[in-house]
Design a protein around this motif. Structure first.
Motif, mmCIF file in Angstrom:
data_model
loop_
_atom_site.group_PDB
_atom_site.id
_atom_site.type_symbol
_atom_site.label_atom_id
_atom_site.label_comp_id
_atom_site.label_asym_id
_atom_site.label_seq_id
_atom_site.Cartn_x
_atom_site.Cartn_y
_atom_site.Cartn_z
ATOM 1 N N TRP A 1 0.852 -1.198 0.000
ATOM 2 C CA TRP A 1 0.000 0.000 0.000
ATOM 3 C C TRP A 1 0.878 1.236 0.000
ATOM 4 C CZ3 TRP A 1 -5.175 -1.227 -0.141
ATOM 5 C CH2 TRP A 1 -5.510 -2.548 0.207
ATOM 6 N N ARG A 2 0.426 2.259 -0.701
ATOM 7 C CA ARG A 2 1.133 3.541 -0.597
ATOM 8 C C ARG A 2 0.768 4.202 0.737
ATOM 9 N NH1 ARG A 2 3.441 6.140 -5.082
ATOM 10 N NH2 ARG A 2 3.878 4.593 -6.677
ATOM 11 N N LYS A 3 -0.487 3.943 1.140
ATOM 12 C CA LYS A 3 -0.942 4.424 2.440
ATOM 13 C C LYS A 3 -2.028 3.465 2.907
ATOM 14 C CE LYS A 3 -3.662 8.211 4.478
ATOM 15 N NZ LYS A 3 -4.950 7.534 4.615
ATOM 16 N N LYS A 4 -2.017 3.153 4.217
ATOM 17 C CA LYS A 4 -3.050 2.247 4.742
ATOM 18 C C LYS A 4 -4.373 2.986 4.918
ATOM 19 C CE LYS A 4 -0.370 -1.453 5.555
ATOM 20 N NZ LYS A 4 0.553 -1.732 6.647
ATOM 21 N N TRP A 5 -5.429 2.241 5.092
ATOM 22 C CA TRP A 5 -6.787 2.762 5.216
ATOM 23 C C TRP A 5 -7.030 3.449 6.558
ATOM 24 C CZ3 TRP A 5 -4.778 -1.878 4.147
ATOM 25 C CH2 TRP A 5 -4.625 -2.761 5.227
ATOM 26 N N ASP A 6 -8.066 4.277 6.569
ATOM 27 C CA ASP A 6 -8.511 4.870 7.829
ATOM 28 C C ASP A 6 -9.634 4.034 8.433
ATOM 29 O OD1 ASP A 6 -6.836 7.079 7.241
ATOM 30 O OD2 ASP A 6 -8.375 7.791 5.851
ATOM 31 N N LYS A 7 -10.382 3.381 7.544
ATOM 32 C CA LYS A 7 -11.530 2.611 8.011
ATOM 33 C C LYS A 7 -11.655 1.370 7.122
ATOM 34 C CE LYS A 7 -16.176 3.326 9.517
ATOM 35 N NZ LYS A 7 -17.438 3.971 9.325
ATOM 36 N N GLN B 1 -11.350 2.386 3.069
ATOM 37 C CA GLN B 1 -11.415 3.820 2.771
ATOM 38 C C GLN B 1 -10.175 4.552 3.236
ATOM 39 O OE1 GLN B 1 -14.849 6.662 3.435
ATOM 40 N NE2 GLN B 1 -15.590 4.729 4.202
ATOM 41 N N GLY B 2 -9.717 5.444 2.395
ATOM 42 C CA GLY B 2 -8.547 6.254 2.744
ATOM 43 C C GLY B 2 -7.240 5.611 2.304
ATOM 44 N N ALA B 3 -7.287 4.320 1.936
ATOM 45 C CA ALA B 3 -6.041 3.664 1.512
ATOM 46 C C ALA B 3 -5.648 4.164 0.130
ATOM 47 C CB ALA B 3 -6.225 2.153 1.494
ATOM 48 N N LYS B 4 -4.346 4.146 -0.124
ATOM 49 C CA LYS B 4 -3.807 4.524 -1.440
ATOM 50 C C LYS B 4 -2.970 3.369 -1.967
ATOM 51 C CE LYS B 4 -4.775 9.093 -0.999
ATOM 52 N NZ LYS B 4 -5.843 9.662 -1.808
ATOM 53 N N GLU C 1 0.081 5.427 -11.057
ATOM 54 C CA GLU C 1 -0.829 6.435 -10.515
ATOM 55 C C GLU C 1 -1.269 5.971 -9.115
ATOM 56 O OE1 GLU C 1 -1.850 9.133 -12.490
ATOM 57 O OE2 GLU C 1 -2.967 9.976 -10.789
ATOM 58 N N VAL C 2 -1.272 6.884 -8.189
ATOM 59 C CA VAL C 2 -1.708 6.510 -6.837
ATOM 60 C C VAL C 2 -3.233 6.605 -6.775
ATOM 61 C CG1 VAL C 2 -1.547 7.026 -4.384
ATOM 62 C CG2 VAL C 2 0.461 7.302 -5.864
ATOM 63 N N MET C 3 -3.859 5.468 -6.494
ATOM 64 C CA MET C 3 -5.320 5.396 -6.539
ATOM 65 C C MET C 3 -5.905 5.309 -5.132
ATOM 66 S SD MET C 3 -5.744 5.359 -9.807
ATOM 67 C CE MET C 3 -7.401 4.768 -10.155
ATOM 68 N N ASP C 4 -7.103 5.841 -4.999
ATOM 69 C CA ASP C 4 -7.851 5.621 -3.766
ATOM 70 C C ASP C 4 -8.424 4.210 -3.788
ATOM 71 O OD1 ASP C 4 -7.539 8.087 -2.584
ATOM 72 O OD2 ASP C 4 -9.182 8.967 -3.756
ATOM 73 N N ALA C 5 -8.602 3.661 -2.609
ATOM 74 C CA ALA C 5 -9.157 2.311 -2.499
ATOM 75 C C ALA C 5 -10.445 2.167 -3.299
ATOM 76 C CB ALA C 5 -9.422 1.983 -1.037
ATOM 77 N N GLU C 6 -11.276 3.188 -3.252
ATOM 78 C CA GLU C 6 -12.587 3.103 -3.896
ATOM 79 C C GLU C 6 -12.630 3.720 -5.295
ATOM 80 O OE1 GLU C 6 -15.234 1.398 -3.385
ATOM 81 O OE2 GLU C 6 -14.660 0.517 -1.473
ATOM 82 N N ASP C 7 -11.488 4.066 -5.871
ATOM 83 C CA ASP C 7 -11.492 4.524 -7.261
ATOM 84 C C ASP C 7 -11.871 3.354 -8.162
ATOM 85 O OD1 ASP C 7 -10.836 7.203 -7.049
ATOM 86 O OD2 ASP C 7 -8.670 6.842 -7.125
ATOM 87 N N PRO C 8 -12.701 3.614 -9.183
ATOM 88 C CA PRO C 8 -13.064 2.521 -10.095
ATOM 89 C C PRO C 8 -11.837 1.947 -10.803
ATOM 90 C CG PRO C 8 -14.484 4.422 -10.464
ATOM 91 C CD PRO C 8 -13.406 4.862 -9.521
ATOM 92 N N LEU C 9 -11.797 0.625 -10.871
ATOM 93 C CA LEU C 9 -10.730 -0.054 -11.605
ATOM 94 C C LEU C 9 -11.227 -0.396 -13.008
ATOM 95 C CD1 LEU C 9 -7.963 -1.558 -11.653
ATOM 96 C CD2 LEU C 9 -9.154 -3.540 -10.680
ATOM 97 N N PHE C 10 -12.463 -0.899 -13.073
ATOM 98 C CA PHE C 10 -12.992 -1.235 -14.397
ATOM 99 C C PHE C 10 -14.513 -1.270 -14.408
ATOM 100 C CE2 PHE C 10 -12.266 -5.451 -12.408
ATOM 101 C CZ PHE C 10 -13.464 -6.103 -12.630
ATOM 102 N N ILE C 11 -15.014 -1.259 -15.648
ATOM 103 C CA ILE C 11 -16.431 -1.491 -15.905
ATOM 104 C C ILE C 11 -16.489 -2.784 -16.696
ATOM 105 C CG2 ILE C 11 -18.484 -0.642 -17.117
ATOM 106 C CD1 ILE C 11 -17.140 2.178 -16.974
ATOM 107 N N LEU C 12 -17.427 -3.638 -16.375
ATOM 108 C CA LEU C 12 -17.586 -4.855 -17.163
ATOM 109 C C LEU C 12 -19.066 -5.181 -17.269
ATOM 110 C CD1 LEU C 12 -16.154 -7.179 -18.659
ATOM 111 C CD2 LEU C 12 -16.222 -8.459 -16.531
ATOM 112 N N TYR C 13 -19.489 -5.454 -18.484
ATOM 113 C CA TYR C 13 -20.897 -5.749 -18.725
ATOM 114 C C TYR C 13 -21.178 -7.225 -18.445
ATOM 115 C CZ TYR C 13 -20.999 -1.062 -20.396
ATOM 116 O OH TYR C 13 -20.900 0.302 -20.422
#
Ligand code: ATP
Ligand code: MG
Length: 635
Positions: A37-43, A58-61, A237-249
Motif C-alpha cells: 500500500w502507498r498508504k493504509k486505510w482509515d476505516k 477507505q482512505g487507503a492509497k 498512478e496513486v489510486m484511492d481504495a474506492e477509485d473505479p478499476l474497471f467497468i464490465l458488462y
C-alpha cells in the motif's frame, strides 16, 4: 501467513467463523500482510445496503499493478507471469516473465498517456486473447484509466452500445483475430461500431493477423511502433481504495447487460485471496483458466487474482475444437498445467466427443479442476472427474457473478469434500441466506429459496455505470438489507448449497416452484442427450407446463423420437417426480447461447409462448441460426 492459505476442513470452519464474527479484523489482517500500500486505510468497512453503498479500505492509497507486477520483480523477475499459447499449435508458445510484463505494461501505459488518457478516463479494450489484451488492461490500471473490456466476439452493435454507455475515449483493438481455422476482421467491426460512437478519439491497433486494413487518418494508429518508442518505466498512478478499476458488462443471459463497476482495493484483496485458496495455488504451479478476459472470470482469474499471487497464468488464444477436440488436453500436457478452470458448456461439448482424445494425452500434472458459469450437471461432472481428473483431482464448482467480482460459493480443493452439482460451502467472508417469496429468511438446512447475501464482501460491484438507481432496483430492492443474486438455491442436510437456476426461469407447475437445473440435470442423464433446457408455457389447468429443448449427442440418432421422449420423462419421474414431466420435447441441433456459452432460456421461453416477434435483447446471442431452426420446428 496465518489465515491466508487454508489447508484442512477444520481450519476452513475456524477461519470462516472468524471472517463472519469479525469481518473487519479479518480482512484487515489479510490486506496488511499480503499486499503493498502507498498508504493504509482509515476505516476497513462502511456499508449500507439501503442506499446502497459499500466502501472497503477507505482512505487507503495503492496501485493494483504494483501488487500484481512490481512487488514480484525482486524475487520472481524471471518467472513466467503470462504463458501465451497461440491459436495455431505450430506457433511457439510465448513465456512472458514478470520483468518483461513490467516493461511491456509500462510502455503501453506511456502510450496511453501520450494519447491524452488520464486517471478516470474510460478505455474500451476489444482485443482477442493475445498478450496485448492482458497488457492493455494492466496499462489502464497503471495510470488509473478505467478499462472496459468487451469480448472480441461481440458484434459492432453490441460494441458501440458498450462504448457509448460508458463514454469511452479510446478503443484498443487488433487488425484481426484467429479463431480456429477462421480469421475475423476485428478492425472492420470496430470501424462499423465507431460510426455511431462520436466520443472515441483514438484507436490503437495491435497487429495479429497481418491483414490489409483501413486506418482512419488522425484516429487510428498501429500500436507496435508506439510501444517500441515508449519508455519501459512509468510511475504508477496513486489510486484511492474506492477509485473505479474497471467497468464490465454482464453476460446478458436474462436481459440488457449491466455495466458493473468494480473498485480497486477490495477487488484486489478478494480476487487474490480467493485465487490462492480456491485453486490451492502453490509457487511454480502452472494455472490455466480457459475463459476469455472479456468476462469477469478472465478479469479476476486470468489477470488480477493470479498475478497478485505471482502465479504463472496461461492465456490461450484458440478454441477447444482446433485443430481437433484434443486441444485442451494437448495444452495441459504441453505446459504441465496444474489447475484447470473451464465452463460446463465446454465440458459438455468435449464429452460429446467421447474419451478417445482425452486418453492419448498425459494429464497427470492436474491437481485441481474448476467449473464456472452455469450449473454443472451430474453427467458432465462425472465425465470431467473420471476422464480428465482421473478421479484424483477435486472439482471445484464455483458459483459467482460479474457483480460479485470473485468466487462466492465453492469447495476448497483437498479441504471440502465435493458433491456433484453442489457448489458446496460459502467462501471465507461470504454470508449467503435463502429467502422465501414473502421475504422471510429460511433458516436451517434442507430448504430451497432465493439466494441472497446479507453482508458485504470486499469485491462486490459498487454500482452500475451511470445508473445507480438500476443497481439499487436490481440487487437491493427485492429483500430488505440483502444483496439479491437473482439465482435460486437449496441448502442440503449438511449445509451445502446447490444452485437450482435463475429465479427468472423458475416455472410454477400446479403450484409447485420448479427450478430449471435439477430437471435439466435429470434429462442430461439420458445416454443419448447432450444438453437440454426447459422453460414454461401457459397451460389451462396447471398454470404452466414444461417445454423441453433437447440436443442429442449424435444428431443422426436413429431411435424413434417418441421413444426417446418417453424415456426422458421416465428419468425425470425417477429423479424428481411426475410433476416435472415435460409436456413437449423438441429435439434441436443446438440451444441458444450467450457468447460466453450460457443457455439463454428467455429466448426459448418466448418461442414456447409463441412470442417470436418479441425476443428481447439478442445482441449477446452467439448463434442466431439455431434460434431460427428452433422456431421453424416448434411443436
Ligand atoms: P445477465 O446478468 O446479464 O443476465 P449472467 O447472469 O449470465 O447475465 P454472469 O455474471 O456472467 O452474467 O453470470 C453469473 C450467473 O451465472 C450466476 O448468477 C448464475 O446464474 C450462473 N452461474 C455462474 N456460476 C455458476 C455455478 N457454478 N453454478 C450455477 N450457476 C452459475
Ligand atoms: Mg446475472
Amino acid at each position: 501467513m496465518s489465515n491466508y492459505h487454508i489447508k484442512h476442513l477444520e481450519e476452513y470452519y475456524q477461519v470462516y467463523r472468524k471472517s463472519i464474527r469479525e469481518p473487519e479484523n479479518f480482512w484487515e489482517e489479510i490486506a496488511e500482510e499480503h499486499f503493498i500500500w502507498r498508504k493504509k486505510w482509515d476505516k476497513v468497512l462502511e456499508w449500507d445496503f439501503k442506499k446502497p453503498e459499500v466502501k472497503w479500505f477507505q482512505g487507503a492509497k495503492l496501485n493494483i499493478t504494483e501488487n500484481c507486477i512490481d512487488r514480484h520483480l525482486a524475487t520472481r523477475g524471471d518467472k513466467t507471469a503470462i504463458l501465451f499459447e497461440p491459436n495455431n499449435p505450430d506457433e511457439a508458445a510465448e513465456h512472458i516473465t514478470y520483468l518483461q510484463l513490467s516493461e511491456r505494461v509500462n510502455q503501453f501505459a506511456n502510450v496511453l498517456k501520450d494519447h491524452g488518457i488520464k486517471k478516470g478516463d474510460r478505455v474500451c479494450i476489444y482485443v482477442p486473447m493475445i498478450p496485448e489484451l492482458a497488457i492493455a488492461t494492466l496499462a489502464c490500471a497503471r495510470i488509473g484509466a478505467i478499462h472496459s473490456v468487451v469480448f472480441a466476439g461481440f458484434s459492432s452493435t453490441a460494441l458501440s452500445t458498450r462504448i457509448n454507455d460508458s463514454d469511452c475515449k479510446m478503443v484498443i483493438t487488433s487488425d484481426g483475430s484467429y479463431r480456429g481455422a477462421k480469421t475475423i476482421d476485428l478492425k472492420g467491426i470496430v470501424d462499423e461500431a465507431l460510426e455511431s460512437c462520436p466520443g472515441v478519439e483514438n484507436v490503437l491497433v495491435a497487429k495479429r493477423i497481418n491483414s490489409d486494413i483501413d486506418m482512419k487518418q488522425g484516429r487510428d494508429k498501429w500500436l507496435q511502433p508506439l510501444l517500441d518508442a515508449a519508455s519501459t518505466k512509468c510511475e504508477a498512478e496513486v489510486m484511492d481504495a474506492e477509485d473505479p478499476l474497471f467497468i464490465l458488462y454482464t453476460s446478458g443471459s436474462t436481459g440488457l447487460p449491466k455495466g458493473m463497476v468494480h473498485t480497486t482495493a477490495g477487488y484486489m484483496v478478494y480476487t487474490a485471496y480467493t485465487f490462492k485458496n480456491a485453486f490451492q495455488y502453490k509457487e511454480n504451479d502452472v494455472y490455466w483458466c480457459t475463459a476469455d478476459i472479456g468476462w469477469i472470470t478472465g478479469h479476476s482469474y486470468i489477470v488480477y487474482g493470479p498475478l497478485a499471487n505471482g502465479a504463472t497464468t496461461v492465456l490461450f488464444e484458440g478454441v477447444p475444437s482446433y485443430p481437433d477436440f484434443g486441444r485442451f488436453w494437448n495444452i495441459i500436457e504441453k505446459h504441465k498445467v496444474n489447475q484447470f478452470y473451464t465452463a460446463p458448456t465446454a465440458i459438455r461439448a468435449l464429452a460429446k466427443q467421447g474419451t478417445g482424445l482425452v486418453d492419448i494425452y498425459d494429464l497427470s500434472s492436474l491437481k485441481v479442476l474448476g467449473s464456472v458459469g452455469e450449473p454443472i450437471n451430474e453427467e458432465a461432472w462425472h465425465w470431467y472427474n473420471d476422464n480428465v481428473g482421473k478421479k484424483k483431482s477435486p472439482i471445484i464448482d464455483t458459483w459467482w457473478q460479474t457483480e460479485t467480482g470473485g468466487i462466492m460459493i465453492t469447495p476448497i480443493p483437498y479441504v471440502t469434500p465435493t458433491k456433484p452439482t453442489y457448489a458446496t460451502l460459502p467462501f471465507i467472508g461470504i454470508q449467503p441466506v435463502l429467502m422465501d417469496e414473502n421475504g422471510e429468511e429460511l433458516k436451517g438446512n434442507q430448504v430451497d429459496g432465493r439466494l441472497c447475501i446479507k453482508f458485504p464482501w470486499p469485491s462486490i460491484a459498487r454500482t452500475i455505470w451511470g445508473n445507480h438507481e438500476r443497481y439499487k432496483e436490481t440487487y437491493f430492492s427485492a429483500y430488505k438489507n440483502m444483496y439479491f443474486t437473482g439465482d435460486g438455491a437449496l441448502r442440503d442436510e449438511v449445509g451445502y448449497y446447490r444452485i437450482t437456476g435463475r429465479v427468472d426461469d423458475v416455472i410454477i407447475v400446479s403450484g409447485h416452484n420448479l427450478g430449471t437445473a435439477p430437471i435439466e440435470d435429470a434429462i442430461n442423464e439420458h445416454p443419448a442427450v447432450a444438453e437440454s433446457a426447459i422453460v414454461g408455457f401457459p397451460h389451462d389447468i396447471k398454470g404452466s407446463a414444461l417445454y423441453g429443448y433437447v440436443t442429442l449427442k449424435d444428431f443422426g440418432e436413429t431411435r424413434v423420437h417418441d421413444n426417446l421422449r418417453r424415456e426422458i420423462n421416465q428419468i425425470i419421474t425417477e429423479h424428481i417426480g411426475p410433476i416435472a414431466k415435460l409436456d413437449k420435447i423438441q429435439f434441436s441441433e443446438g440451444l441458444p447461447k450467450t457468447r460466453s456459452g450460457k443457455i439463454m432460456r428467455r429466448i426459448l421461453r418466448k418461442i414456447s409462448c409463441n412470442e417470436m416477434d418479441n425476443l428481447g435483447d439478442t445482441s449477446t446471442l452467439l448463434n442466431p441460426e439455431v434460434v431460427q431452426s428452433i422456431i421453424d420446428n416448434r411443436l
